[in-house]
Design an enzyme around this catalytic site. Structure first.
Site, PDB file in Angstrom:
ATOM      1  N   SER A 147       0.797  -1.222   0.000  1.00 25.94           N
ATOM      2  CA  SER A 147       0.000   0.000   0.000  1.00 25.94           C
ATOM      3  C   SER A 147       0.837   1.284   0.000  1.00 25.94           C
ATOM      4  O   SER A 147       1.606   1.509  -0.913  1.00 25.94           O
ATOM      5  CB  SER A 147      -0.970  -0.044   1.173  1.00 25.94           C
ATOM      6  OG  SER A 147      -1.870   1.021   1.078  1.00 25.94           O
ATOM      7  N   ASP A 196      -3.010   6.187  -3.378  1.00 29.20           N
ATOM      8  CA  ASP A 196      -1.800   5.611  -2.781  1.00 29.20           C
ATOM      9  C   ASP A 196      -1.234   4.483  -3.641  1.00 29.20           C
ATOM     10  O   ASP A 196      -1.665   4.282  -4.779  1.00 29.20           O
ATOM     11  CB  ASP A 196      -2.096   5.125  -1.360  1.00 29.20           C
ATOM     12  CG  ASP A 196      -2.996   3.903  -1.349  1.00 29.20           C
ATOM     13  OD1 ASP A 196      -3.779   3.734  -2.303  1.00 29.20           O
ATOM     14  OD2 ASP A 196      -2.915   3.101  -0.392  1.00 29.20           O
ATOM     15  N   ASP A 234      -6.220   2.311  -3.169  1.00 26.09           N
ATOM     16  CA  ASP A 234      -7.438   2.236  -2.359  1.00 26.09           C
ATOM     17  C   ASP A 234      -7.666   3.477  -1.501  1.00 26.09           C
ATOM     18  O   ASP A 234      -8.733   3.629  -0.914  1.00 26.09           O
ATOM     19  CB  ASP A 234      -7.497   0.946  -1.520  1.00 26.09           C
ATOM     20  CG  ASP A 234      -6.303   0.754  -0.623  1.00 26.09           C
ATOM     21  OD1 ASP A 234      -5.429   1.642  -0.593  1.00 26.09           O
ATOM     22  OD2 ASP A 234      -6.229  -0.300   0.042  1.00 26.09           O
ATOM     23  N   ARG A 235      -6.673   4.358  -1.418  1.00 26.97           N
ATOM     24  CA  ARG A 235      -6.881   5.579  -0.621  1.00 26.97           C
ATOM     25  C   ARG A 235      -7.147   6.779  -1.527  1.00 26.97           C
ATOM     26  O   ARG A 235      -6.827   6.735  -2.718  1.00 26.97           O
ATOM     27  CB  ARG A 235      -5.630   5.884   0.204  1.00 26.97           C
ATOM     28  CG  ARG A 235      -5.337   4.827   1.234  1.00 26.97           C
ATOM     29  CD  ARG A 235      -4.209   5.289   2.134  1.00 26.97           C
ATOM     30  NE  ARG A 235      -3.935   4.282   3.158  1.00 26.97           N
ATOM     31  CZ  ARG A 235      -3.316   4.536   4.286  1.00 26.97           C
ATOM     32  NH1 ARG A 235      -2.902   5.755   4.555  1.00 26.97           N
ATOM     33  NH2 ARG A 235      -3.106   3.578   5.162  1.00 26.97           N
ATOM     34  N   LYS A 279     -11.877  -0.263   0.112  1.00 24.61           N
ATOM     35  CA  LYS A 279     -11.807   1.171  -0.057  1.00 24.61           C
ATOM     36  C   LYS A 279     -11.301   1.433  -1.477  1.00 24.61           C
ATOM     37  O   LYS A 279     -10.595   0.606  -2.051  1.00 24.61           O
ATOM     38  CB  LYS A 279     -10.957   1.831   1.015  1.00 24.61           C
ATOM     39  CG  LYS A 279      -9.538   1.335   1.191  1.00 24.61           C
ATOM     40  CD  LYS A 279      -8.961   2.035   2.415  1.00 24.61           C
ATOM     41  CE  LYS A 279      -7.465   1.850   2.554  1.00 24.61           C
ATOM     42  NZ  LYS A 279      -7.126   0.721   3.429  1.00 24.61           N
TER      43      LYS A 279
HETATM   44  C1  VG1 Z   1      -3.323   1.974   8.435  1.00 22.02           C
HETATM   45  C2  VG1 Z   1      -4.514   2.880   8.613  1.00 22.02           C
HETATM   46  C3  VG1 Z   1      -5.804   2.100   8.448  1.00 22.02           C
HETATM   47  C4  VG1 Z   1      -5.801   1.383   7.090  1.00 22.02           C
HETATM   48  C5  VG1 Z   1      -4.558   0.539   6.953  1.00 22.02           C
HETATM   49  C6  VG1 Z   1      -4.428  -0.092   5.581  1.00 22.02           C
HETATM   50  O1  VG1 Z   1      -3.328   0.978   9.429  1.00 22.02           O
HETATM   51  O2  VG1 Z   1      -4.483   3.491   9.882  1.00 22.02           O
HETATM   52  O3  VG1 Z   1      -6.893   2.974   8.571  1.00 22.02           O
HETATM   53  O4  VG1 Z   1      -6.930   0.551   6.959  1.00 22.02           O
HETATM   54  O5  VG1 Z   1      -3.394   1.349   7.155  1.00 22.02           O
HETATM   55  O6  VG1 Z   1      -4.483   0.875   4.582  1.00 22.02           O
HETATM   56  P1  VG1 Z   1      -2.421   1.062  10.771  1.00 22.02           P
HETATM   57  O7  VG1 Z   1      -2.651  -0.217  11.507  1.00 22.02           O
HETATM   58  O8  VG1 Z   1      -1.002   1.269  10.317  1.00 22.02           O
HETATM   59  O9  VG1 Z   1      -2.904   2.263  11.508  1.00 22.02           O
HETATM   60  V1  VG1 Z   1      -3.705   0.574   3.113  1.00 22.02           V
HETATM   61  O10 VG1 Z   1      -4.066   1.789   2.076  1.00 22.02           O
HETATM   62  O11 VG1 Z   1      -2.280   0.170   3.637  1.00 22.02           O
HETATM   63  O12 VG1 Z   1      -4.404  -0.868   2.518  1.00 22.02           O
HETATM   64 CO    CO Z   2      -3.628   1.260   0.182  1.00 21.02          CO
END
Ligand code: VG1
Ligand code: CO
Length: 548
Positions: free
Chosen positions: A118, A282, A286-287, A381
């Site tokens: 991600s 990203d 998904d962001r 997302k």
């Molecule tokens: C982070 C975000 C969370 C999101 C996750 C995956 O997790 O806070 O809201 O769902 O990343 O997003 P964490 O545990 O580091 O707070 V992505 O765009 O990496 O699939």
């Molecule tokens: Co992502």
């Protein structure tokens, strides 16, 4: 042409002790994934957990980061040996997370394996990741990731076939022993789906009216999707999408769409003569980040605004069934849900908790403060979907981002919001600190500074209303008088040390204060958590490494 050399056979292996999926899949340094059998062990553990995947069909693709190609070739060998009969793979191994989720649903596949870390940096020194998505398109739920982890601890053999590399550079079909591999255009089906969700005719009027947008693909996977959708299908001029070419190392940056890492977009949107609308996504698409001319939109506000205006877009022509937000996401959307009379669900961090709610028809709009927004269309997302949602609203209201946000705050109040990350902490020290915080949070009631007092505290626990499964210890909340809140949790996506996340929010209802600087508005909360936590003493740090 059949590229098979040898039928499946078993290979002996030794378990690794660190294959526990985090918030979003298994995420480690590339070098760890490159260790002998690291990928094979994890994939085999998926099949040991879900033997019913044998005989089925799988979608595979990733964000194109370094090691994507090799990982896919290895995965083909293991999944075919485990009996998968059909593999659908994005050309050049590319699929954004939401596009993969859509393909699983669209092709009625049984699951998907998405290669991505991600927003984490890529390249040989960077990160890699593997996510398993289920038949509904969404991330595998906690019960499955827990079972996979248990299997990784005892895996002693994996199955594989020997075959030549499958050509992923052109679309078409290849037979790999008993399995059919179909390499498809990663963009087409997804772009078609987007046309069913939003009013493309209305959005097409924006460039005609001279409204300009800039979309920063951050040298990650959304470039080809964004060019096809925004430039080819919607008519925004060529060059609207910047950093459009997916690069293995994302050009050396963090493909994280926030004001810190998407500074090229930000600088442009804050400068004179900027386009009217800016957005970014990203690494895996998904962001989303939304920024108007001199008007950044916090992801929590974006969720609230989309909820309040959902009736304007075709995707919600049947209405909002319910809304879900992750616990640290601000309560801005709660006030919208209340006004609309729509049920609101609060879940732990991570998209995997939304899937069951969507499957049960309880919600069809979900969001997280970390720039994740999505609907029931893919159960993930979806960055471009959220950008189109915004464009659709702007197109039919003919308002600017600034005006639409100001109108929203006039109705609902403005929830000032920030996240302070303390990265690179010593893992043992951070987990000891956090356990102590969970135990002692209750003692903070009554403490305060500058008129801000802790009224109640809670260690967040979630009971899935569809399965009754419990997820405990999902973060500590401090509720303060005057609609303010502090939340603390440890990140579950990092690969180096631990990260403490501190989330701050404060509701402002006085219109004359809506234009206050965000940091100024939250200075009291900032001072309060620094005093309460005494981070210098407990973790040896004072200032956050990232503020978004
Ligand atoms: C982070 C975000 C969370 C999101 C996750 C995956 O997790 O806070 O809201 O769902 O990343 O997003 P964490 O545990 O580091 O707070 V992505 O765009 O990496 O699939
Ligand atoms: Co992502």
């Amino acid at each position: 042409m059949d590229v098979l050399v040898n039928q499946g056979h078993s290979v002996s292996t030794e378990p690794f002790d660190d294959q526990k999926p985090g918030t979003s899949g298994l995420r480690k340094k590339v070098a760890r994934f490159q260790e002998k059998h690291y990928v094979e062990n994890f994939i085999q553990s998926i099949f040991d957990t879900l033997p019913e995947l044998a005989g089925g069909s799988l979608v595979i693709g990733g964000d194109g980061r370094y090691f994507n190609d090799q990982a896919i070739q290895t995965i083909i060998q293991v999944v075919v040996a485990n009996g998968v009969e059909k593999l659908i793979i994005g050309k050049d191994g590319l699929l954004s997370t939401p596009a993969a989720a859509h393909l699983i649903r669209h092709t009625n596949s049984d699951a998907g394996i998405i290669l991505s870390a991600s927003h984490n940096p890529g390249g040989p020194e960077g990160d890699f990741g593997i996510k398993l998505n289920m038949k509904n398109g969404g991330p595998s739920p906690q019960s499955i990731t827990d079972a996979i982890y248990e299997n990784t601890k005892s895996v002693r053999t994996f199955k594989k076939i020997d075959c030549h590399s499958v050509d992923l550079a052109s679309t078409g079909q290849t037979q790999v022993g008993p399995a059919l591999v179909e390499v498809i255009d990663p963009v087409q089906d997804y772009a078609d789906l987007m046309e069913t969700q939003f009013d493309f005719d209305a959005i097409r009027q924006m460039p005609v009216r001279g409204i300009r947008m800039v979309f920063d693909a951050m040298s990650a996977v959304t470039g080809p999707y964004a060019c096809e959708i925004f430039e080819n299908r919607l008519g925004f001029p060529s060059g609207t999408v910047i950093n459009a070419q997916p690069l293995k190392d994302f050009g050396g940056g963090h493909p994280d769409p926030n004001p810190v890492h998407a500074h090229e977009l930000f600088d442009r949107m804050m400068s004179e003569g900027s386009p009217e609308f800016g957005a970014a996504s990203d690494g895996d698409g998904d962001r989303n980040l939304i920024v108007g001319r001199s008007c950044p939109v916090s992801p929590s506000d974006s969720l609230a605004l989309l909820a309040a205006n959902a009736h304007l877009v075709p995707a919600f022509s049947k209405g909002l069934a319910g809304i879900a937000r992750s616990m640290p996401t601000s309560s801005a959307v709660d006030r919208v849900a209340e006004k609309l009379g729509v049920p609101l669900h609060v879940t732990p961090t991570g998209w995997k908790f939304f899937g069951n709610l969507m499957d049960a028809g309880l919600v069809n709009l979900c969001g997280e403060e970390s720039a994740g927004t999505g609907g029931a269309h893919v159960r993930e997302k979806d960055g471009i979907w959220a950008v189109l949602f915004w464009l659709n609203i702007l197109a039919v209201t003919s308002k600017s981002v600034q005006d639409i946000m100001t109108d929203h705050w006039q109705t609902f109040g403005r929830t000032f919001y920030q996240r302070h990350d303390f990265e690179g902490l010593d893992e043992t020290r951070a987990s000891e600190f956090f356990s102590a915080l969970e135990k002692e949070a209750g003692n903070l009631v009554g403490r305060g500074v500058d008129g801000l007092t802790v009224v109640s505290t809670e260690v967040f626990e979630y009971k899935d209303p569809t399965t009754n499964e419990i997820a405990n210890n999902q973060g500590v909340q401090l509720f303060l008088d005057g609609h303010s809140r502090l939340v603390f949790r440890l990140s579950g996506t990092g690969t180096t040390g631990a990260t403490l996340r501190v989330y701050l929010e404060r509701l402002e209802t006085r219109p004359e204060a809506f234009s206050t600087d965000v940091a100024d508005s939250l200075s009291g909360l900032t001072k309060l958590y620094q005093e309460l936590l005494n981070l210098k003493h407990s973790l040896g740090v004072t200032e956050p490494t990232t503020v978004v």
